[in-house]
Write an enzyme that holds these catalytic residues in place. Structure first.
Site, short mmCIF file in Angstrom:
data_model
loop_
_atom_site.label_atom_id
_atom_site.label_comp_id
_atom_site.label_asym_id
_atom_site.label_seq_id
_atom_site.Cartn_x
_atom_site.Cartn_y
_atom_site.Cartn_z
N LYS A 82 0.79 -1.13 -0.02
CA LYS A 82 -0.14 0.11 -0.14
C LYS A 82 0.84 1.25 -0.03
O LYS A 82 0.26 2.27 -0.40
CB LYS A 82 -1.04 -0.01 1.32
CG LYS A 82 -2.04 -1.05 1.18
CD LYS A 82 -3.12 -0.86 1.98
CE LYS A 82 -4.33 -1.57 1.80
NZ LYS A 82 -5.48 -1.31 2.73
N LYS A 103 -4.62 -11.01 -5.50
CA LYS A 103 -5.68 -11.41 -4.94
C LYS A 103 -6.79 -10.42 -5.31
O LYS A 103 -6.74 -9.28 -5.75
CB LYS A 103 -5.66 -11.35 -3.41
CG LYS A 103 -5.38 -10.08 -2.77
CD LYS A 103 -5.52 -9.74 -1.32
CE LYS A 103 -5.61 -8.30 -1.11
NZ LYS A 103 -6.11 -8.06 0.23
N LYS A 142 -10.64 -4.88 -2.94
CA LYS A 142 -11.38 -3.76 -3.11
C LYS A 142 -10.82 -2.33 -3.79
O LYS A 142 -11.27 -1.57 -4.11
CB LYS A 142 -12.16 -3.45 -1.80
CG LYS A 142 -11.47 -3.50 -0.79
CD LYS A 142 -12.72 -3.30 0.61
CE LYS A 142 -12.23 -4.01 1.69
NZ LYS A 142 -13.16 -4.38 2.71
P1 TYM Z 1 -10.29 -6.28 5.06
O1 TYM Z 1 -11.42 -5.31 5.33
O2 TYM Z 1 -9.40 -5.79 3.94
O3 TYM Z 1 -11.00 -7.51 4.63
C1 TYM Z 1 -12.07 -8.12 5.55
C2 TYM Z 1 -11.62 -9.96 5.37
O4 TYM Z 1 -11.73 -10.16 4.00
C3 TYM Z 1 -10.71 -10.85 3.88
N1 TYM Z 1 -10.28 -10.97 2.32
C4 TYM Z 1 -10.24 -12.06 1.33
N2 TYM Z 1 -10.60 -13.34 1.78
C5 TYM Z 1 -10.56 -14.11 0.75
N3 TYM Z 1 -10.17 -13.71 -0.61
C6 TYM Z 1 -9.94 -12.24 -0.95
N4 TYM Z 1 -9.50 -12.01 -2.10
C7 TYM Z 1 -10.03 -11.36 0.12
N5 TYM Z 1 -9.69 -10.25 0.34
C8 TYM Z 1 -9.97 -9.84 1.62
C9 TYM Z 1 -9.58 -10.39 4.69
O5 TYM Z 1 -8.46 -11.51 4.85
C10 TYM Z 1 -10.20 -10.08 5.95
O6 TYM Z 1 -10.45 -11.32 6.69
N6 TYM Z 1 -7.01 -5.52 8.73
C11 TYM Z 1 -8.19 -5.95 8.50
C12 TYM Z 1 -9.41 -5.99 9.52
C13 TYM Z 1 -9.20 -6.01 10.88
C14 TYM Z 1 -9.13 -7.30 11.59
C15 TYM Z 1 -9.08 -7.01 13.02
C16 TYM Z 1 -9.27 -8.59 11.17
C17 TYM Z 1 -9.07 -5.15 11.60
N7 TYM Z 1 -9.04 -5.48 13.11
C18 TYM Z 1 -9.13 -7.81 14.28
C19 TYM Z 1 -9.37 -9.46 12.17
C20 TYM Z 1 -9.23 -9.31 13.49
C21 TYM Z 1 -8.66 -5.77 6.93
O7 TYM Z 1 -8.26 -4.89 6.59
O8 TYM Z 1 -9.61 -6.64 6.48
#
Ligand code: TYM
Length: 328
Positions: A111, A193, A196
């Site tokens: 990023k 991957k 978004k």
């Molecule tokens: P975020 O918002 O980017 O994504 C949310 C969840 O979606 C999963 N994900 C995917 N799974 C499968 N294939 C994909 N292409 C794909 N893209 C995204 C991510 O792995 C995630 O589980 N930092 C985290 C949010 C967060 C969090 C936490 C998660 C903040 N605090 C505490 C767990 C525990 C994030 O930005 O996810």
């Protein structure tokens, strides 16, 4: 019975990767565990956000979770910023995290690429706030997609470091990724991957896409040079990704699907895949719209969740403050 926790950013689009990586795994788990699901609005602001859009996206994410089947009486459903203990613990954990550790985070590297010196401290520090999110609730299990594994591992390392110094203050969390669907790949580029923040919306199926958009995206999805339908992620990543998606939305195994398309080409496969996605997506979209109509109810649910979360979080914070020598 385990304490389970996961969170998603309210940054506009939620795509099927987010759904299968992090939302769906919670549905079964909420029956027999202490579940926590929240909307990480303070993580979202690590990149620029339009305030009005952010407000809308927080409510939209809440509606999606409810539409997916998250029951706010079984899962503590809340907004991160409403529980100030997250940022408080984040600050304390900053003092137990090394620059080198954060510099190694691949998401930060991705990023921040090309941004030079003008990358925000928030983006750099983001995994520490995530560690606080997890450790605050004595979490045992963290279901996430594959891209978040490194961050959960960091949370484990920070917790162990803290415990080594002060005794057993934090529970060491375990990461849980699903066998299939933990890393859905971009429809336009199966080596990246599904994301978004991808440049093109053709990369992902958003939970808001219309049936026509789904059809168009699947029709133009990249395939391999060969025309047979086989599941071989190593040599045929594009078709393997489409088969994984097909399997997730239809609840059929990839073997079953492959058998159905023996001797057939991509045309009928893609038509059926788009139809299967739309059949799966339609009820979720209808329910999301229904929940969005009653904004007061969404706010009440978030209020209730924040209250429950705050009580738990404050207990941990009292323990932490006491431990590090803050006078109470
Ligand atoms: P975020 O918002 O980017 O994504 C949310 C969840 O979606 C999963 N994900 C995917 N799974 C499968 N294939 C994909 N292409 C794909 N893209 C995204 C991510 O792995 C995630 O589980 N930092 C985290 C949010 C967060 C969090 C936490 C998660 C903040 N605090 C505490 C767990 C525990 C994030 O930005 O996810």
């Amino acid at each position: 019975m385990s304490r389970v926790l996961t969170a998603l950013q309210p940054s506009g689009v939620l795509h099927i990767g987010n759904y299968f990586g992090a939302i769906e795994p919670l549905l079964d788990l909420q029956e027999h565990n202490e579940n926590h699901l929240f909307i990480v609005d303070y993580h979202a602001i690590t990149v620029p956000q339009d305030p009005a859009a952010l407000r809308k996206n927080i409510l939209y994410a809440t509606a999606v979770y409810l539409a997916a089947g998250i029951d706010p009486n079984k899962t503590i459903l809340f907004q991160q910023s409403r529980v100030p203990q997250h940022t408080e613990l984040g600050w304390i954990l900053n003092c137990f995290t090394y620059m080198g550790e954060l510099e190694r985070m691949t998401q930060f590297k991705d990023k921040s690429r090309g941004k030079g010196e003008s990358v925000s401290i928030g983006l750099f520090d983001y995994p520490v706030l995530m560690a606080a999110d997890i450790l605050l609730y004595d979490t045992q299990v963290v279901p996430v997609g594959e891209d978040q594994v490194q961050h959960v591992e960091l949370a484990r390392d920070i917790a162990k470091r803290f415990n080594n110094r002060f005794g057993e203050v934090f529970t060491i969390p375990e990461v849980r990724i699903r066998q299939s669907g933990a890393r859905l790949m971009g429809l336009d580029d199966p080596t990246k991957k599904m994301s978004k923040s991808a440049e093109s919306p053709r990369s992902y199926i958003s939970l808001q896409d219309s049936p026509e958009e789904v059809e168009k995206k699947i029709k133009t999805a990249v395939t391999d040079s060969e025309s047979t339908i086989v599941y071989d992620p190593e040599h045929r990543p594009a078709i393997a990704n489409l088969l994984t998606i097909y399997s997730l939305v239809s609840k059929k195994t990839t073997e079953e699907i492959v058998m159905n398309y023996e001797g057939k080409g991509y045309g009928p496969f893609k038509t059926d895949l788009a139809a299967a996605i739309n059949t799966w997506l339609q009820p979720i979209q209808e329910k999301t719209l229904m929940y969005l109509k009653d904004e007061d109810q969404l706010r009440r649910i978030l209020d209730m969740g924040a209250q429950k979360a705050k009580e738990k979080a404050e207990k941990t914070m009292q323990r932490v403050r006491q431990t590090i020598g803050i006078i109470l």
